[in-house]
Design a protein around this motif. Sequence first.
Motif, mmCIF file in Angstrom:
data_model
loop_
_atom_site.group_PDB
_atom_site.id
_atom_site.type_symbol
_atom_site.label_atom_id
_atom_site.label_comp_id
_atom_site.label_asym_id
_atom_site.label_seq_id
_atom_site.Cartn_x
_atom_site.Cartn_y
_atom_site.Cartn_z
ATOM 1 N N ARG A 5 118.307 51.307 22.255
ATOM 2 C CA ARG A 5 117.728 50.243 23.072
ATOM 3 C C ARG A 5 118.268 50.357 24.497
ATOM 4 O O ARG A 5 119.462 50.584 24.697
ATOM 5 C CB ARG A 5 118.120 48.884 22.465
ATOM 6 N N ALA A 6 117.413 50.213 25.482
ATOM 7 C CA ALA A 6 117.832 50.304 26.880
ATOM 8 C C ALA A 6 118.775 49.164 27.219
ATOM 9 O O ALA A 6 118.512 48.004 26.883
ATOM 10 C CB ALA A 6 116.621 50.270 27.808
ATOM 11 N N GLY A 7 119.872 49.495 27.869
ATOM 12 C CA GLY A 7 120.857 48.487 28.241
ATOM 13 C C GLY A 7 120.670 48.029 29.672
ATOM 14 O O GLY A 7 119.810 48.523 30.405
ATOM 15 N N ARG A 8 121.494 47.103 30.082
ATOM 16 C CA ARG A 8 121.394 46.582 31.449
ATOM 17 C C ARG A 8 121.775 47.629 32.485
ATOM 18 O O ARG A 8 121.332 47.574 33.618
ATOM 19 C CB ARG A 8 122.302 45.376 31.609
ATOM 20 N N SER A 9 122.602 48.576 32.101
ATOM 21 C CA SER A 9 123.046 49.586 33.070
ATOM 22 C C SER A 9 122.065 50.749 33.193
ATOM 23 O O SER A 9 122.218 51.585 34.076
ATOM 24 C CB SER A 9 124.416 50.130 32.672
ATOM 25 N N ASP A 10 121.059 50.801 32.339
ATOM 26 C CA ASP A 10 120.066 51.875 32.408
ATOM 27 C C ASP A 10 119.073 51.594 33.523
ATOM 28 O O ASP A 10 118.529 50.499 33.621
ATOM 29 C CB ASP A 10 119.314 52.011 31.085
ATOM 30 N N PHE A 11 118.821 52.605 34.341
ATOM 31 C CA PHE A 11 117.864 52.482 35.430
ATOM 32 C C PHE A 11 116.576 53.150 34.981
ATOM 33 O O PHE A 11 116.534 54.355 34.760
ATOM 34 C CB PHE A 11 118.414 53.142 36.701
ATOM 35 N N LEU A 12 115.507 52.368 34.833
ATOM 36 C CA LEU A 12 114.214 52.858 34.384
ATOM 37 C C LEU A 12 113.199 52.655 35.506
ATOM 38 O O LEU A 12 113.103 51.582 36.073
ATOM 39 C CB LEU A 12 113.781 52.118 33.122
ATOM 40 N N GLN A 13 112.429 53.707 35.810
ATOM 41 C CA GLN A 13 111.475 53.639 36.921
ATOM 42 C C GLN A 13 110.110 53.157 36.464
ATOM 43 O O GLN A 13 109.723 53.331 35.316
ATOM 44 C CB GLN A 13 111.289 55.021 37.538
ATOM 45 N N ASP A 14 109.371 52.631 37.431
ATOM 46 C CA ASP A 14 107.971 52.292 37.193
ATOM 47 C C ASP A 14 107.163 53.572 37.027
ATOM 48 O O ASP A 14 107.554 54.641 37.478
ATOM 49 C CB ASP A 14 107.394 51.510 38.372
ATOM 50 N N ARG A 15 106.004 53.426 36.426
ATOM 51 C CA ARG A 15 105.121 54.562 36.184
ATOM 52 C C ARG A 15 104.696 55.232 37.487
ATOM 53 O O ARG A 15 104.737 56.437 37.612
ATOM 54 C CB ARG A 15 103.891 54.078 35.412
ATOM 55 N N ALA A 16 104.288 54.430 38.450
ATOM 56 C CA ALA A 16 103.791 54.982 39.713
ATOM 57 C C ALA A 16 104.869 55.792 40.439
ATOM 58 O O ALA A 16 104.590 56.854 41.001
ATOM 59 C CB ALA A 16 103.288 53.862 40.609
ATOM 60 N N VAL A 17 106.095 55.309 40.421
ATOM 61 C CA VAL A 17 107.197 56.018 41.077
ATOM 62 C C VAL A 17 107.472 57.340 40.364
ATOM 63 O O VAL A 17 107.676 58.374 40.995
ATOM 64 C CB VAL A 17 108.469 55.137 41.111
ATOM 65 N N THR A 18 107.456 57.311 39.046
ATOM 66 C CA THR A 18 107.706 58.522 38.267
ATOM 67 C C THR A 18 106.636 59.571 38.525
ATOM 68 O O THR A 18 106.943 60.747 38.739
ATOM 69 C CB THR A 18 107.762 58.178 36.768
ATOM 70 N N VAL A 19 105.382 59.158 38.497
ATOM 71 C CA VAL A 19 104.276 60.095 38.739
ATOM 72 C C VAL A 19 104.366 60.660 40.147
ATOM 73 O O VAL A 19 104.218 61.873 40.359
ATOM 74 C CB VAL A 19 102.914 59.410 38.505
ATOM 75 N N ARG A 20 104.611 59.806 41.136
ATOM 76 C CA ARG A 20 104.721 60.272 42.520
ATOM 77 C C ARG A 20 105.868 61.267 42.680
ATOM 78 O O ARG A 20 105.708 62.316 43.300
ATOM 79 C CB ARG A 20 104.901 59.079 43.459
ATOM 80 N N ASN A 21 107.021 60.964 42.110
ATOM 81 C CA ASN A 21 108.163 61.874 42.214
ATOM 82 C C ASN A 21 107.891 63.207 41.528
ATOM 83 O O ASN A 21 108.253 64.261 42.051
ATOM 84 C CB ASN A 21 109.425 61.232 41.618
ATOM 85 N N TRP A 22 107.257 63.172 40.366
ATOM 86 C CA TRP A 22 106.968 64.418 39.650
ATOM 87 C C TRP A 22 106.005 65.276 40.468
ATOM 88 O O TRP A 22 106.217 66.473 40.620
ATOM 89 C CB TRP A 22 106.360 64.128 38.281
ATOM 90 N N ARG A 23 104.961 64.653 40.974
ATOM 91 C CA ARG A 23 103.957 65.426 41.718
ATOM 92 C C ARG A 23 104.500 65.944 43.039
ATOM 93 O O ARG A 23 104.172 67.056 43.446
ATOM 94 C CB ARG A 23 102.704 64.582 41.929
ATOM 95 N N ARG A 24 105.347 65.179 43.706
ATOM 96 C CA ARG A 24 105.966 65.671 44.933
ATOM 97 C C ARG A 24 106.906 66.831 44.650
ATOM 98 O O ARG A 24 106.970 67.791 45.402
ATOM 99 C CB ARG A 24 106.742 64.561 45.629
ATOM 100 N N GLY A 25 107.639 66.731 43.571
ATOM 101 C CA GLY A 25 108.582 67.784 43.223
ATOM 102 C C GLY A 25 107.927 69.071 42.772
ATOM 103 O O GLY A 25 108.529 70.134 42.834
ATOM 104 N N HIS A 26 106.700 68.989 42.311
ATOM 105 C CA HIS A 26 106.006 70.167 41.795
ATOM 106 C C HIS A 26 104.796 70.585 42.643
ATOM 107 O O HIS A 26 104.037 71.445 42.225
ATOM 108 C CB HIS A 26 105.528 69.895 40.363
ATOM 109 N N ARG A 27 104.633 70.000 43.815
ATOM 110 C CA ARG A 27 103.406 70.273 44.585
ATOM 111 C C ARG A 27 103.255 71.734 44.970
ATOM 112 O O ARG A 27 102.150 72.269 44.965
ATOM 113 C CB ARG A 27 103.319 69.372 45.795
ATOM 114 N N TRP A 28 104.359 72.423 45.287
ATOM 115 C CA TRP A 28 104.245 73.830 45.679
ATOM 116 C C TRP A 28 103.938 74.707 44.478
ATOM 117 O O TRP A 28 103.213 75.695 44.590
ATOM 118 C CB TRP A 28 105.498 74.291 46.408
ATOM 119 N N TRP A 29 104.479 74.351 43.310
ATOM 120 C CA TRP A 29 104.143 75.087 42.096
ATOM 121 C C TRP A 29 102.671 74.879 41.746
ATOM 122 O O TRP A 29 101.984 75.832 41.341
ATOM 123 C CB TRP A 29 105.014 74.625 40.928
ATOM 124 N N LEU A 30 102.193 73.669 41.899
ATOM 125 C CA LEU A 30 100.792 73.387 41.605
ATOM 126 C C LEU A 30 99.859 74.116 42.574
ATOM 127 O O LEU A 30 98.838 74.671 42.167
ATOM 128 C CB LEU A 30 100.536 71.880 41.650
#
Length: 179
Positions: free
Chosen positions: A67-92
């Motif tokens: 179970r996720a605890g109070r100290s766990d940092f979980l991102q929103d979907r939009a932030v996760t998708v944006r970060n993944w796509r920015r990190g992989h844009r040159w590979w794509l």
Amino acid sequence: MAVIVRAGAAPLWWPGLLAAAVGAFVPGLTGRRVGLLAGAALFLVAAAVVALLRTGRYAELAEGAARAGRSDFLQDRAVTVRNWRRGHRWWLLGAFVAAVASGFLVPGAGGLVLAGSGAGLWAKAVRIGRRERRDDVLYWVRTDWVVRGRPAGKQVKAYRTTGPAAGDAAPGGARRRSR
């Protein structure tokens, strides 16, 4: 976690279809018919390989999810998708260019492999979504454990869980539809 898997599906699917369409207009060395038939076979192989790759690791991490605890940092979907796509844009971009260039040898095949990889990622996210619905949880990866967008990499020690209504993602990583 399914959001990270699903984040690569659309950026592989649509450019793959575009590259296949461009390749279909080029005669190539093998000819259009042979190239597109080979591309269709490679589409199926790529989709199956990507969909089935590392499924054991995903299941292992899901079994040990806490179970996720109070100290766990979980991102929103939009932030996760944006970060993944920015990190992989040159590979794509490189994959798209390679798929278009391969159209001059085997028309459409490279683009269909790219599209098949996107379809495989989407199928993997759907499978994860079924597991999330069955277990009545959403699986998350702590953001400090995700390295280079790999939700089942060596740095990921375990998944975290929340209730199915948490966050802005539906089971399987899709956008949560407003009611």
